[in-house]
Scaffold this motif. Structure first.
Motif, PDB file in Angstrom:
ATOM      1  N   ASP A 153      92.329  66.597  37.291  1.00  0.00           N
ATOM      2  CA  ASP A 153      93.734  66.521  37.716  1.00  0.00           C
ATOM      3  C   ASP A 153      94.430  67.875  37.559  1.00  0.00           C
ATOM      4  O   ASP A 153      94.093  68.678  36.677  1.00  0.00           O
ATOM      5  CB  ASP A 153      94.501  65.484  36.899  1.00  0.00           C
ATOM      6  CG  ASP A 153      94.155  64.065  37.274  1.00  0.00           C
ATOM      7  OD1 ASP A 153      93.377  63.876  38.226  1.00  0.00           O
ATOM      8  OD2 ASP A 153      94.667  63.140  36.606  1.00  0.00           O
ATOM      9  N   ARG A 154      95.420  68.101  38.397  1.00  0.00           N
ATOM     10  CA  ARG A 154      96.317  69.248  38.255  1.00  0.00           C
ATOM     11  C   ARG A 154      97.672  68.696  37.813  1.00  0.00           C
ATOM     12  O   ARG A 154      98.248  67.834  38.477  1.00  0.00           O
ATOM     13  CB  ARG A 154      96.438  69.988  39.584  1.00  0.00           C
ATOM     14  CG  ARG A 154      97.414  71.159  39.591  1.00  0.00           C
ATOM     15  CD  ARG A 154      97.395  71.833  40.956  1.00  0.00           C
ATOM     16  NE  ARG A 154      98.478  72.796  41.105  1.00  0.00           N
ATOM     17  CZ  ARG A 154      99.274  72.868  42.160  1.00  0.00           C
ATOM     18  NH1 ARG A 154      99.119  71.998  43.167  1.00  0.00           N
ATOM     19  NH2 ARG A 154     100.217  73.780  42.221  1.00  0.00           N
ATOM     20  N   ILE A 164     101.906  65.520  39.275  1.00  0.00           N
ATOM     21  CA  ILE A 164     100.461  65.310  39.116  1.00  0.00           C
ATOM     22  C   ILE A 164      99.788  65.335  40.490  1.00  0.00           C
ATOM     23  O   ILE A 164     100.253  64.692  41.438  1.00  0.00           O
ATOM     24  CB  ILE A 164     100.153  63.966  38.424  1.00  0.00           C
ATOM     25  CG1 ILE A 164     100.738  63.931  37.005  1.00  0.00           C
ATOM     26  CG2 ILE A 164      98.644  63.721  38.366  1.00  0.00           C
ATOM     27  CD1 ILE A 164     100.525  62.621  36.288  1.00  0.00           C
ATOM     28  N   GLN A 165      98.706  66.067  40.571  1.00  0.00           N
ATOM     29  CA  GLN A 165      97.821  66.020  41.730  1.00  0.00           C
ATOM     30  C   GLN A 165      96.488  65.473  41.245  1.00  0.00           C
ATOM     31  O   GLN A 165      95.720  66.173  40.567  1.00  0.00           O
ATOM     32  CB  GLN A 165      97.636  67.404  42.352  1.00  0.00           C
ATOM     33  CG  GLN A 165      96.761  67.393  43.598  1.00  0.00           C
ATOM     34  CD  GLN A 165      96.631  68.768  44.229  1.00  0.00           C
ATOM     35  OE1 GLN A 165      96.934  69.781  43.599  1.00  0.00           O
ATOM     36  NE2 GLN A 165      96.197  68.806  45.482  1.00  0.00           N
ATOM     37  N   ASP A 175      90.229  63.916  52.439  1.00  0.00           N
ATOM     38  CA  ASP A 175      91.656  63.574  52.353  1.00  0.00           C
ATOM     39  C   ASP A 175      92.086  63.607  50.885  1.00  0.00           C
ATOM     40  O   ASP A 175      92.344  62.575  50.271  1.00  0.00           O
ATOM     41  CB  ASP A 175      91.897  62.195  52.963  1.00  0.00           C
ATOM     42  CG  ASP A 175      93.385  61.869  53.067  1.00  0.00           C
ATOM     43  OD1 ASP A 175      94.202  62.810  53.036  1.00  0.00           O
ATOM     44  OD2 ASP A 175      93.725  60.670  53.162  1.00  0.00           O
ATOM     45  N   CYS A 176      92.169  64.813  50.312  1.00  0.00           N
ATOM     46  CA  CYS A 176      92.500  64.945  48.897  1.00  0.00           C
ATOM     47  C   CYS A 176      93.962  64.596  48.641  1.00  0.00           C
ATOM     48  O   CYS A 176      94.837  64.866  49.474  1.00  0.00           O
ATOM     49  CB  CYS A 176      92.221  66.371  48.431  1.00  0.00           C
ATOM     50  SG  CYS A 176      90.453  66.732  48.323  1.00  0.00           S
ATOM     51  N   PRO A 177      94.267  63.996  47.468  1.00  0.00           N
ATOM     52  CA  PRO A 177      95.651  63.658  47.143  1.00  0.00           C
ATOM     53  C   PRO A 177      96.519  64.908  47.039  1.00  0.00           C
ATOM     54  O   PRO A 177      96.053  65.975  46.647  1.00  0.00           O
ATOM     55  CB  PRO A 177      95.538  62.945  45.784  1.00  0.00           C
ATOM     56  CG  PRO A 177      94.105  62.539  45.677  1.00  0.00           C
ATOM     57  CD  PRO A 177      93.324  63.558  46.430  1.00  0.00           C
ATOM     58  N   ALA A 178      97.782  64.752  47.383  1.00  0.00           N
ATOM     59  CA  ALA A 178      98.729  65.858  47.286  1.00  0.00           C
ATOM     60  C   ALA A 178      99.424  65.842  45.926  1.00  0.00           C
ATOM     61  O   ALA A 178      99.360  64.849  45.182  1.00  0.00           O
ATOM     62  CB  ALA A 178      99.774  65.750  48.395  1.00  0.00           C
ATOM     63  N   PHE A 237      98.601  72.971  34.480  1.00  0.00           N
ATOM     64  CA  PHE A 237      97.386  72.692  33.708  1.00  0.00           C
ATOM     65  C   PHE A 237      96.377  71.982  34.612  1.00  0.00           C
ATOM     66  O   PHE A 237      96.701  70.952  35.207  1.00  0.00           O
ATOM     67  CB  PHE A 237      97.704  71.814  32.496  1.00  0.00           C
ATOM     68  CG  PHE A 237      98.860  72.318  31.673  1.00  0.00           C
ATOM     69  CD1 PHE A 237      98.643  73.203  30.626  1.00  0.00           C
ATOM     70  CD2 PHE A 237     100.159  71.924  31.957  1.00  0.00           C
ATOM     71  CE1 PHE A 237      99.708  73.678  29.870  1.00  0.00           C
ATOM     72  CE2 PHE A 237     101.229  72.390  31.207  1.00  0.00           C
ATOM     73  CZ  PHE A 237     100.995  73.272  30.160  1.00  0.00           C
ATOM     74  N   VAL A 238      95.182  72.515  34.702  1.00  0.00           N
ATOM     75  CA  VAL A 238      94.098  71.881  35.444  1.00  0.00           C
ATOM     76  C   VAL A 238      93.095  71.342  34.422  1.00  0.00           C
ATOM     77  O   VAL A 238      92.507  72.094  33.651  1.00  0.00           O
ATOM     78  CB  VAL A 238      93.407  72.874  36.397  1.00  0.00           C
ATOM     79  CG1 VAL A 238      92.245  72.182  37.118  1.00  0.00           C
ATOM     80  CG2 VAL A 238      94.406  73.421  37.413  1.00  0.00           C
ATOM     81  N   VAL A 239      92.935  70.022  34.401  1.00  0.00           N
ATOM     82  CA  VAL A 239      92.159  69.363  33.349  1.00  0.00           C
ATOM     83  C   VAL A 239      90.658  69.590  33.580  1.00  0.00           C
ATOM     84  O   VAL A 239      90.133  69.220  34.632  1.00  0.00           O
ATOM     85  CB  VAL A 239      92.466  67.858  33.306  1.00  0.00           C
ATOM     86  CG1 VAL A 239      91.775  67.208  32.112  1.00  0.00           C
ATOM     87  CG2 VAL A 239      93.977  67.613  33.263  1.00  0.00           C
ATOM     88  N   PRO A 240      89.969  70.181  32.601  1.00  0.00           N
ATOM     89  CA  PRO A 240      88.517  70.400  32.762  1.00  0.00           C
ATOM     90  C   PRO A 240      87.745  69.075  32.738  1.00  0.00           C
ATOM     91  O   PRO A 240      88.242  68.050  32.262  1.00  0.00           O
ATOM     92  CB  PRO A 240      88.155  71.257  31.534  1.00  0.00           C
ATOM     93  CG  PRO A 240      89.456  71.751  30.988  1.00  0.00           C
ATOM     94  CD  PRO A 240      90.481  70.735  31.343  1.00  0.00           C
TER      95      PRO A 240
END
Length: 306
Positions: A153-154, A164-165, A175-178, A237-240
């Motif tokens: 997640d971003r 949240i992305q 079709d990735c979530p925005a 924050f981009v969750v690893p």
């Protein structure tokens, strides 16, 4: 590694259990042999002497009496439910200081109580869960926060607004979530205060999970103290993989993932599910009643945690 209390509980269970086995297979047969030798030498052995020869040492008797109780507590606490007390206001208004909660250990992967190695892979933490975990910077300390970001997640926390992305999974490559702002609905203002500042209470909608949070409009965000992740903005924050991003519900009064980063999946302890007791404490510095003595019970708070 588990906390000191968990280790002590497991050691007490092992020691008392080993003493019980030692008595069954070694000490008790030796006592019986002594009695048999006395009976062979005399046909009339007094009952008092017989009882004395067969009597268990005090330390054996104590170990055998406490082992079943300790073993049950260890199993219940390690694999089913563990009690916790809320020590701070970082999860207000969901959890208050003085709340006593139950954490469901089997909601996530089941781990051994000492080395915390996974024994059984169960469900993963979900967005919106109120989770207890080992603080990544000091794993002997338990923290409780709300799961906001899942692996991949971003997450952006900007001007007190959460964005949240969701992670773009293999199935969603086309079709990735925005990036979406998380809906907030104001409930009231002035019910809670942070120092002298009134706080606003909002209902936040995380997917299907609706819960209340607190914001302090007069308090700025200390972005200069935020965890710095390469390749992202200061408030991004981009969750690893294999990690989670957590926030306190009391957004301006919580030392959470914004300041120290992400929670490894192995650090997850369980999901907070129930408030089983809630005490009020005296906060008047001029009162003769010590602050650690309960002054009331908040029965209206007992129940499930959302």
């Amino acid at each position: 590694m588990a906390g000191y209390f968990a280790i002590a509980l497991v050691l007490a269970t092992l020691v008392s259990g080993l003493i019980w086995l030692l008595d069954i297979y070694v000490l008790a047969p030796k006592r019986q042999q002594k009695l048999s030798a006395v009976q062979s030498a005399s046909n009339d052995v007094p009952t008092a002497l017989s009882d004395e020869l067969l009597k268990e040492p005090q330390w054996v008797e104590t170990a055998k009496s406490i082992f079943p109780v300790i073993a049950l507590i260890t199993i219940f606490r390690s694999f089913m439910y563990e009690p916790f007390q809320i020590p701070s206001g970082s999860m207000m208004p969901t959890l208050l200081v003085g709340d006593f909660i139950l954490v469901e250990k089997f909601s996530y992967d089941v781990k051994d109580p000492v080395w915390r190695k996974t024994l059984y892979s169960n469900a993963k933490p979900q967005r919106g869960d109120v989770a207890v975990f080992k603080y990544p910077k000091q794993p002997t300390i338990d923290y409780i926060k709300r799961v906001i970001g899942l692996p991949g997640d971003r997450v952006i926390y900007r001007n007190k607004q959460l964005f949240i992305q969701p992670a773009c999974t293999q199935e969603l490559k086309s079709d990735c979530p925005a990036l979406e702002s998380i809906a907030l609905s104001l409930k009231n203002e002035g019910e809670f205060y942070q120092q002298q500042y009134p706080q606003r209470r909002y209902t936040e909608q995380l997917g299907t999970v609706a819960h209340d949070i607190l914001q302090t409009p007069a308090r700025r965000e200390y972005t200069e103290l935020f965890y710095k992740q390469n390749g992202t903005a200061i408030d991004e924050f981009v969750v690893p993989d294999g990690h989670y991003f957590v926030l306190g519900d009391n957004r301006d009064n919580s030392g959470d993932g914004r300041f120290w980063g992400f929670v490894p999946e192995d650090n997850m302890v369980g999901k907070a599910v129930f408030i089983w007791m809630s005490f009020e404490f005296n906060t008047d510095e001029n009162s003769w009643i010590p602050g650690w003595i309960p002054t009331g019970v908040r029965f209206d708070r007992l129940g499930s945690i959302h």
